[in-house]
Design a protein around this motif. Structure first.
Motif, PDB file in Angstrom:
ATOM      1  N   LEU B  19       0.829  -1.210   0.000  1.00 25.18           N
ATOM      2  CA  LEU B  19       0.000   0.000   0.000  1.00 25.18           C
ATOM      3  C   LEU B  19       0.866   1.264   0.000  1.00 25.18           C
ATOM      4  O   LEU B  19       0.640   2.193  -0.785  1.00 25.18           O
ATOM      5  CB  LEU B  19      -0.914  -0.017   1.236  1.00 25.18           C
ATOM      6  CG  LEU B  19      -1.983   1.054   1.252  1.00 25.18           C
ATOM      7  CD1 LEU B  19      -3.062   0.719   0.236  1.00 25.18           C
ATOM      8  CD2 LEU B  19      -2.593   1.180   2.644  1.00 25.18           C
ATOM      9  N   ILE B  20       1.882   1.281   0.873  1.00 28.33           N
ATOM     10  CA  ILE B  20       2.751   2.464   0.951  1.00 28.33           C
ATOM     11  C   ILE B  20       3.488   2.667  -0.377  1.00 28.33           C
ATOM     12  O   ILE B  20       3.589   3.784  -0.894  1.00 28.33           O
ATOM     13  CB  ILE B  20       3.774   2.321   2.104  1.00 28.33           C
ATOM     14  CG1 ILE B  20       3.064   2.308   3.453  1.00 28.33           C
ATOM     15  CG2 ILE B  20       4.809   3.439   2.054  1.00 28.33           C
ATOM     16  CD1 ILE B  20       2.604   3.648   3.939  1.00 28.33           C
ATOM     17  N   PHE B  21       4.006   1.578  -0.951  1.00 31.99           N
ATOM     18  CA  PHE B  21       4.694   1.714  -2.235  1.00 31.99           C
ATOM     19  C   PHE B  21       3.742   2.219  -3.317  1.00 31.99           C
ATOM     20  O   PHE B  21       4.115   3.013  -4.173  1.00 31.99           O
ATOM     21  CB  PHE B  21       5.321   0.382  -2.668  1.00 31.99           C
ATOM     22  CG  PHE B  21       6.645   0.104  -2.029  1.00 31.99           C
ATOM     23  CD1 PHE B  21       7.539   1.142  -1.763  1.00 31.99           C
ATOM     24  CD2 PHE B  21       7.025  -1.184  -1.684  1.00 31.99           C
ATOM     25  CE1 PHE B  21       8.768   0.889  -1.179  1.00 31.99           C
ATOM     26  CE2 PHE B  21       8.252  -1.445  -1.094  1.00 31.99           C
ATOM     27  CZ  PHE B  21       9.123  -0.403  -0.841  1.00 31.99           C
ATOM     28  N   ALA B  22       2.493   1.741  -3.277  1.00 32.98           N
ATOM     29  CA  ALA B  22       1.526   2.177  -4.284  1.00 32.98           C
ATOM     30  C   ALA B  22       1.264   3.678  -4.156  1.00 32.98           C
ATOM     31  O   ALA B  22       1.333   4.417  -5.143  1.00 32.98           O
ATOM     32  CB  ALA B  22       0.229   1.394  -4.138  1.00 32.98           C
ATOM     33  N   VAL B  23       0.989   4.132  -2.934  1.00 32.34           N
ATOM     34  CA  VAL B  23       0.580   5.528  -2.742  1.00 32.34           C
ATOM     35  C   VAL B  23       1.750   6.498  -2.850  1.00 32.34           C
ATOM     36  O   VAL B  23       1.609   7.595  -3.390  1.00 32.34           O
ATOM     37  CB  VAL B  23      -0.128   5.700  -1.374  1.00 32.34           C
ATOM     38  CG1 VAL B  23      -0.471   7.165  -1.128  1.00 32.34           C
ATOM     39  CG2 VAL B  23      -1.371   4.851  -1.326  1.00 32.34           C
ATOM     40  N   PHE B  24       2.921   6.105  -2.325  1.00 29.44           N
ATOM     41  CA  PHE B  24       4.006   7.076  -2.242  1.00 29.44           C
ATOM     42  C   PHE B  24       5.151   6.829  -3.225  1.00 29.44           C
ATOM     43  O   PHE B  24       6.120   7.568  -3.242  1.00 29.44           O
ATOM     44  CB  PHE B  24       4.544   7.144  -0.811  1.00 29.44           C
ATOM     45  CG  PHE B  24       3.559   7.757   0.143  1.00 29.44           C
ATOM     46  CD1 PHE B  24       3.375   9.135   0.169  1.00 29.44           C
ATOM     47  CD2 PHE B  24       2.808   6.972   0.995  1.00 29.44           C
ATOM     48  CE1 PHE B  24       2.463   9.710   1.032  1.00 29.44           C
ATOM     49  CE2 PHE B  24       1.891   7.536   1.860  1.00 29.44           C
ATOM     50  CZ  PHE B  24       1.710   8.916   1.886  1.00 29.44           C
ATOM     51  N   LEU B  25       5.046   5.769  -4.034  1.00 30.06           N
ATOM     52  CA  LEU B  25       6.085   5.550  -5.043  1.00 30.06           C
ATOM     53  C   LEU B  25       5.465   5.459  -6.440  1.00 30.06           C
ATOM     54  O   LEU B  25       5.795   6.261  -7.316  1.00 30.06           O
ATOM     55  CB  LEU B  25       6.870   4.269  -4.724  1.00 30.06           C
ATOM     56  CG  LEU B  25       7.955   3.893  -5.733  1.00 30.06           C
ATOM     57  CD1 LEU B  25       9.121   4.871  -5.664  1.00 30.06           C
ATOM     58  CD2 LEU B  25       8.453   2.468  -5.492  1.00 30.06           C
ATOM     59  N   VAL B  26       4.552   4.505  -6.620  1.00 33.17           N
ATOM     60  CA  VAL B  26       4.026   4.248  -7.965  1.00 33.17           C
ATOM     61  C   VAL B  26       3.166   5.420  -8.446  1.00 33.17           C
ATOM     62  O   VAL B  26       3.425   5.978  -9.526  1.00 33.17           O
ATOM     63  CB  VAL B  26       3.217   2.932  -7.986  1.00 33.17           C
ATOM     64  CG1 VAL B  26       2.649   2.695  -9.374  1.00 33.17           C
ATOM     65  CG2 VAL B  26       4.094   1.763  -7.566  1.00 33.17           C
ATOM     66  N   ILE B  27       2.164   5.799  -7.636  1.00 34.99           N
ATOM     67  CA  ILE B  27       1.285   6.891  -8.075  1.00 34.99           C
ATOM     68  C   ILE B  27       2.059   8.208  -8.261  1.00 34.99           C
ATOM     69  O   ILE B  27       1.869   8.881  -9.275  1.00 34.99           O
ATOM     70  CB  ILE B  27       0.081   7.050  -7.106  1.00 34.99           C
ATOM     71  CG1 ILE B  27      -0.764   5.761  -7.136  1.00 34.99           C
ATOM     72  CG2 ILE B  27      -0.782   8.245  -7.486  1.00 34.99           C
ATOM     73  CD1 ILE B  27      -1.936   5.767  -6.178  1.00 34.99           C
ATOM     74  N   PRO B  28       2.958   8.583  -7.324  1.00 28.23           N
ATOM     75  CA  PRO B  28       3.725   9.813  -7.573  1.00 28.23           C
ATOM     76  C   PRO B  28       4.541   9.776  -8.867  1.00 28.23           C
ATOM     77  O   PRO B  28       4.589  10.767  -9.592  1.00 28.23           O
ATOM     78  CB  PRO B  28       4.633   9.906  -6.348  1.00 28.23           C
ATOM     79  CG  PRO B  28       3.875   9.242  -5.271  1.00 28.23           C
ATOM     80  CD  PRO B  28       3.161   8.112  -5.940  1.00 28.23           C
TER      81      PRO B  28
END
Lengths: 278, 285
Positions: B19-28
């Motif tokens: 979840l953290i990787f999705a919100v703060f890495l992939v989406i950015p």
């Protein structure tokens, strides 16, 4: 020859060259830090370079006067809180992920490559991306939301890689024994796994706290209106021309050393306790 | 236990990290790609689909010279950290004989890494400055008459600070690779009549390659994206890709910054892919 190979061989000449090289390397690492440590005790009329113009604590005192050098106290307490939150989240989440990775599951390599990507994507891109995202969805960036997320993308890969290293060398027969004795999943983790990986988790904690506490690039666009300590220090480098800069350096470096010592001390105590029990 | 439950528990355990990787890495990162096609004026960014940001970026000779400059920093830093990192790791792994001393020396190398990068950069000022320690020493020894101006706020200072900051990134993985080399291979080489240098060249260097590759990936990517070292140590006189992005951010030209970021990301990924051909990271843990 084989018979005597256990006895101490004479050091080859290359040893002395390499030892000298190593000594120079250590000097290279610590020398500059030592100079600013000394210069932070510069006298009241002293400047940014040698010679020392007396000896005083003037610049340390200066550090705590709010208007003189910005908001040192506030930024320090924010960085401290942020570091602690990052630390707790990283330890828990990395430990969980480490457990998950002991079995294969769909998408495991996706997570693995995301972690590697997170490590090699330049920090300023994370900063820019999160800043833009918050801008577009019109959320206010805050140190405890956007900056927290930015820091986690930096500490998770380290946490996960350490957990990989730990579980690769972890003997599962201890857990099997616990389960055979009737322990539940949670009991197995609590009484068998956690005590064994404890020292590594302290390592993850120290890693994540110091990485967050010192992080600059990832905080740049994500901290919002209030500065963290590295942002504050960076601001000072451009407009402060007194040794108060060095005093700040000495204080934060001292604090980092304190954290390292605390972590190493905890690991040493855990090891000794384990030794006594065994 | 049914494999269904165990699968479900794996997904449960991995979900916070995912979840953290999705919100703060992939989406950015996706946001950057999207915004790089947007338009902007002085006050805001305007959703659009234009190629102007890229046309401007790639058409400008400034961009190319900035990339060249950044590559220069990366290559120089890579070279010096590799030489230093390899030598230090070799000393620790093969010349320090007791494990205790190995640990002590290794810790000694790693401790500065736990302190603030910015402070470590600042700490060069009293040493390199116009009236700094080095200049005073050189003048006192009669080697130069005038203080050397190129020491601080120059390319020299940037590379020096980069090497100072990131040498450890080479030491650790190379040391790790070297500690796994079976000592009997080294003895066998010696028994077969190889000199110290020949052993180094045909046994130790090839077997340290994974560590060298990992260290190189770290050092090169971090220098390619760096902006703070360049700004502080060059005194604003040199540019790097990261610095260009940070300047564009400062001017609120987000789509331009995003386009620069996409090009930088592609460059870094190409370099990493090339280096990854030399090593399987997952095997190295």
């Amino acid at each position: 020859m084989a018979l005597f190979s256990k006895t101490r061989e004479r050091r080859p000449t290359s040893f002395y060259f390499l030892a000298a090289f190593f000594a120079l390397f250590v000097l290279f690492l610590y020398g500059p830090m030592l100079t600013i440590f000394i210069l932070s005790f510069q006298g009241e009329n002293g400047g940014l370079t040698f010679p020392m113009n007396g000896f005083s604590f003037h610049w340390f005192g200066n550090l705590f006067e709010q208007q003189a050098v910005g908001d040192f106290g506030g930024s320090f307490s924010r960085s401290l809180k942020l570091g602690l939150i990052v630390m707790v989240v990283t330890v828990v989440v990395s430990f969980m992920a480490g457990l998950a990775f002991r079995k294969r599951f769909r998408g495991d390599s996706v997570i693995f490559y995301l972690a590697i990507a997170s490590l090699i994507v330049p920090s300023i891109l994370i900063s820019l991306g999160i800043g833009l995202l918050f801008n577009i969805v019109e959320w206010q960036p805050q140190w405890f939301t956007s900056a927290l997320g930015a820091h986690l993308t930096w500490t998770f890969p380290f946490g996960l890689l350490i957990m990989f290293a730990v579980f690769n060398r972890f003997d599962p027969s201890f857990e099997e024994a616990a389960r055979d004795l009737g322990a539940s999943n949670w009991q197995t983790i609590q009484y068998v796994v956690l005590p064994m990986v404890g020292p590594s988790l302290i390592g993850v904690a120290m890693f994540s706290f110091t990485l967050s506490y010192d992080e600059f690039a990832r905080t740049l666009m994500t901290a919002g209106a209030l500065n963290t300590l590295p942002l504050e220090i960076y601001g000072m480098t451009t407009n402060v021309t007194t040794p108060v800069l060095y005093a700040l350096g000495t204080v934060t470096t001292g604090f980092s050393f304190l954290v390292i010592a605390l972590a190493l001390g905890t690991v040493a105590i855990m090891r000794r306790r384990k030794g006594q029990k065994a | 236990m049914a494999s269904d439950t165990s699968k479900r528990s794996s997904y449960f355990l991995i979900s916070p990290m995912a979840l953290i990787f999705a919100v703060f890495l992939v989406i950015p990162l996706l946001t950057i790609v999207v915004v790089s096609f947007w338009d902007y004026d002085e006050y805001r960014i305007l959703p659009d689909f234009i190629f102007e940001n890229y046309e401007y970026l790639l058409g400008s000779s400034v961009t190319w010279s900035i990339y060249l400059n950044t590559l220069k920093y990366a290559v120089l830093t890579w070279f010096f950290t590799l030489v230093i990192g390899f030598t230090v790791a070799y000393f620790l792994a093969f010349h320090v004989r007791s494990l205790t001393w190995q640990i002590v020396f290794f810790m000694l190398c790693t401790i500065p890494f736990w302190t603030s990068n910015i402070i470590r950069m600042i700490s060069w000022i009293p040493f390199l400055g116009r009236n700094g320690l080095l200049n005073s020493a050189l003048i006192n020894l009669g080697i130069v008459d005038q203080p050397l101006e190129f020491l601080l706020f120059s390319d020299f200072a940037v590379v020096l600070a980069d090497v100072h900051l990131y040498a450890l990134f080479m030491v650790v993985p190379i040391f790790n690779s070297m500690m796994r080399i079976d000592r009997s291979l080294v003895e066998a080489a010696r028994d077969a009549g190889a000199s110290g240098f020949e052993t180094l060249k045909s046994v130790i260097v090839p077997l340290s390659k994974p560590g060298i590759a990992i260290g190189s990936i770290f050092v090169i990517t971090v220098v390619m994206g760096d902006f703070i070292t360049v700004r502080l140590m060059s005194g604003g006189q040199s540019a790097s890709v990261g610095l260009q992005i940070s300047n564009e951010i400062g001017l609120l030209q987000y789509p331009a910054a995003a386009a620069s970021a996409v090009v930088l990301l592609i460059t870094v990924l190409l370099i990493v892919t090339a280096l990854l051909r030399l090593v399987d990271i997952r095997k190295e843990l």
